[in-house]
Design a protein around this motif. Structure first.
Motif, short mmCIF file in Angstrom:
data_model
loop_
_atom_site.label_atom_id
_atom_site.label_comp_id
_atom_site.label_asym_id
_atom_site.label_seq_id
_atom_site.Cartn_x
_atom_site.Cartn_y
_atom_site.Cartn_z
N GLY A 8 0.84 -1.22 0.00
CA GLY A 8 0.00 0.00 0.00
C GLY A 8 0.87 1.25 0.00
N ASN A 193 -0.73 -0.16 6.56
CA ASN A 193 -1.45 -0.66 7.72
C ASN A 193 -0.98 0.09 8.98
OD1 ASN A 193 -2.14 -2.31 10.03
ND2 ASN A 193 -2.71 -3.88 8.55
N THR A 222 -5.69 7.56 4.25
CA THR A 222 -6.40 6.40 4.80
C THR A 222 -6.11 5.09 4.07
OG1 THR A 222 -8.53 5.53 5.46
CG2 THR A 222 -8.49 6.73 3.36
N ILE A 225 -11.18 2.22 3.18
CA ILE A 225 -12.17 2.86 2.32
C ILE A 225 -13.51 2.20 2.58
CG2 ILE A 225 -12.85 3.36 -0.07
CD1 ILE A 225 -9.91 3.21 -0.88
N ALA A 229 -10.48 -2.65 4.14
CA ALA A 229 -9.11 -2.51 3.63
C ALA A 229 -9.14 -2.79 2.14
CB ALA A 229 -8.20 -3.51 4.33
N LYS A 231 -6.74 -4.11 0.72
CA LYS A 231 -6.02 -5.39 0.65
C LYS A 231 -5.49 -5.68 2.05
CE LYS A 231 -1.73 -6.92 -1.40
NZ LYS A 231 -0.98 -6.69 -0.16
N ALA A 234 -6.01 -5.00 7.50
CA ALA A 234 -6.21 -3.79 8.32
C ALA A 234 -7.60 -3.73 8.97
CB ALA A 234 -5.94 -2.53 7.49
N THR A 282 -8.85 7.80 -3.27
CA THR A 282 -7.56 7.27 -2.79
C THR A 282 -7.30 5.84 -3.26
OG1 THR A 282 -8.39 6.27 -0.74
CG2 THR A 282 -7.84 8.63 -0.66
N TRP A 283 -8.23 5.26 -3.99
CA TRP A 283 -8.04 3.87 -4.43
C TRP A 283 -7.18 3.86 -5.70
CZ3 TRP A 283 -12.39 -0.11 -6.03
CH2 TRP A 283 -11.81 -1.38 -6.09
P1 GDP Z 1 1.43 -4.54 2.92
O1 GDP Z 1 1.11 -4.98 4.30
O2 GDP Z 1 2.68 -5.09 2.35
O3 GDP Z 1 0.27 -4.64 1.95
O4 GDP Z 1 1.77 -3.00 3.04
P2 GDP Z 1 1.17 -1.70 3.63
O5 GDP Z 1 1.01 -1.77 5.10
O6 GDP Z 1 1.98 -0.59 3.07
O7 GDP Z 1 -0.25 -1.58 2.95
C1 GDP Z 1 -1.40 -2.23 3.37
C2 GDP Z 1 -2.54 -1.26 3.46
O8 GDP Z 1 -2.62 -0.48 2.28
C3 GDP Z 1 -3.87 -1.96 3.59
O9 GDP Z 1 -4.46 -1.55 4.81
C4 GDP Z 1 -4.67 -1.50 2.39
O10 GDP Z 1 -6.03 -1.25 2.70
C5 GDP Z 1 -3.97 -0.24 1.97
N1 GDP Z 1 -4.05 0.02 0.55
C6 GDP Z 1 -3.55 -0.78 -0.43
N2 GDP Z 1 -3.81 -0.23 -1.64
C7 GDP Z 1 -4.48 0.94 -1.41
C8 GDP Z 1 -5.02 1.96 -2.25
O11 GDP Z 1 -4.96 1.90 -3.49
N3 GDP Z 1 -5.65 3.01 -1.64
C9 GDP Z 1 -5.77 3.10 -0.28
N4 GDP Z 1 -6.41 4.17 0.22
N5 GDP Z 1 -5.27 2.15 0.55
C10 GDP Z 1 -4.63 1.09 -0.01
#
Ligand code: GDP
Length: 304
Positions: A8, A193, A222, A225, A229, A231, A234, A282-283
């Motif tokens: 993310g 996250n 954020t 959404i 999450a 993905k 979260a 934000t997506w």
């Molecule tokens: P990961 O654990 O390796 O996936 O890394 P991160 O902690 O950086 O990212 C995870 C978070 O990014 C999750 O809570 C997702 O909901 C959020 N996320 C992923 N893609 C997007 C996006 O395109 N937009 C927003 N707003 N959140 C995103």
């Protein structure tokens, strides 16, 4: 400056990297997901950022190297190994070199800089600390799990009771992070996250205080959404930890760390009383979306 976790965070960092000069962007990356496997030091968040900014990342996963093979994993299975953590063959080069440079006495900051430079990544990627920190997840089903066991081996399905960031109290801010914190003119917390990626960064003694001390825009984006999450765990984790899964709860969790918040336009009903807040799309579904979001955020911050 941006604080990021893995996939993310990498998406927004990639957008920022395309509109800012390299010297205008410093990325502070979570290292509490790092672990040892087959005698090698693996740093998943750092590598995800590095491969994404280098244009090497596997676009369907968001991590690993695109087109990589897994012959080594096949050979490990021939020895009877349970290869639950995927390591590509090209990816192995990163882990082998990192481990040998660390053993030769380089700091993780130096190793990260060397690897990133060799891949042509120009914005500075800084590990949050050079001392090891490890997220441990206390679960109902299996007791306390190391992060990658929870996240990858058990696909974040166990029910979380609590989290610890082991080693955080002994970790220190590096001179590079301290310098970057002092010269930043905007601090962005990526849509990573909050508990698994951002909290360990903030757990490094002095990090949170140094951020809050800066009278500049400190803006979180954020990761939630419409209560979900995009993905990963979260939203599930928020429920298990007793929070309502919403962007408002994420903003409240960051508290006085932030003075601005970017939430999603799909959440237009939410309000953020003590903060400057903006609703944007934000997506980031496409690579183009990353650039658009990064630009919209920076334009909004200019009017702070
Ligand atoms: P990961 O654990 O390796 O996936 O890394 P991160 O902690 O950086 O990212 C995870 C978070 O990014 C999750 O809570 C997702 O909901 C959020 N996320 C992923 N893609 C997007 C996006 O395109 N937009 C927003 N707003 N959140 C995103």
């Amino acid at each position: 400056m941006a604080l990021v976790g893995g996939v993310g965070g990498a998406k927004l960092a990639h957008g920022l990297a395309q509109i800012l000069a390299p010297e205008q962007l410093t990325i502070i990356v979570n290292t509490a997901d790092d672990f040892d496997l087959y005698g090698l030091r693996i740093c998943p968040d750092s590598d995800t950022i590095m491969y994404t900014l280098a244009g090497l990342v596997d676009k369907s996963n968001g991590w690993g190297i695109g087109g990589d093979t897994t012959h080594m994993l096949g050979a490990l299975r021939r020895y009877g190994q349970d290869t639950w953590f995927r390591l590509g063959d090209q990816d192995m080069a990163t882990h082998v070199l990192r481990t040998s440079w660390l053993r030769a006495g380089c700091t993780q900051t130096q190793v990260t800089a060397r690897l990133a430079a060799a891949l042509g990544v120009r914005p500075q990627i800084l590990p949050m600390s050079d001392e090891p920190v490890a997220t441990l997840i206390d679960t109902v089903e299996y007791g306390e799990l190391a992060f990658q066991h929870y996240f990858v081996r058990y696909r974040w399905q166990p029910t979380v009771k609590g989290l610890r960031y082991v080693g955080a109290e002994q970790a220190r801010l590096t001179p590079q992070v301290t310098a970057a914190l002092a010269k930043a003119d905007v601090i962005l917390i990526a849509p990573s996250n909050p508990w698994l990626s951002v909290a360990p960064i903030l757990a490094v003694p002095g990090m949170r205080a140094a951020l809050v001390a800066r009278p500049i825009p400190r803006v979180a984006v954020t990761p939630i959404i419409a209560g979900q999450a995009v993905k990963g765990p979260a939203a599930k984790l928020m429920v298990e930890l007793g929070y309502l899964p919403s962007a408002a709860a994420v903003a409240a969790y960051y508290g006085d760390l932030i003075n601005g918040f970017v939430y999603d336009k799909r959440d237009s009903g939410l309000s953020f009383p003590a903060l400057r807040a903006v609703a944007l799309d934000t997506w980031m579904q496409s690579e183009g979306d990353r650039v658009i979001l990064a630009r919209e955020i920076l334009t909004w911050i200019e009017g702070f």
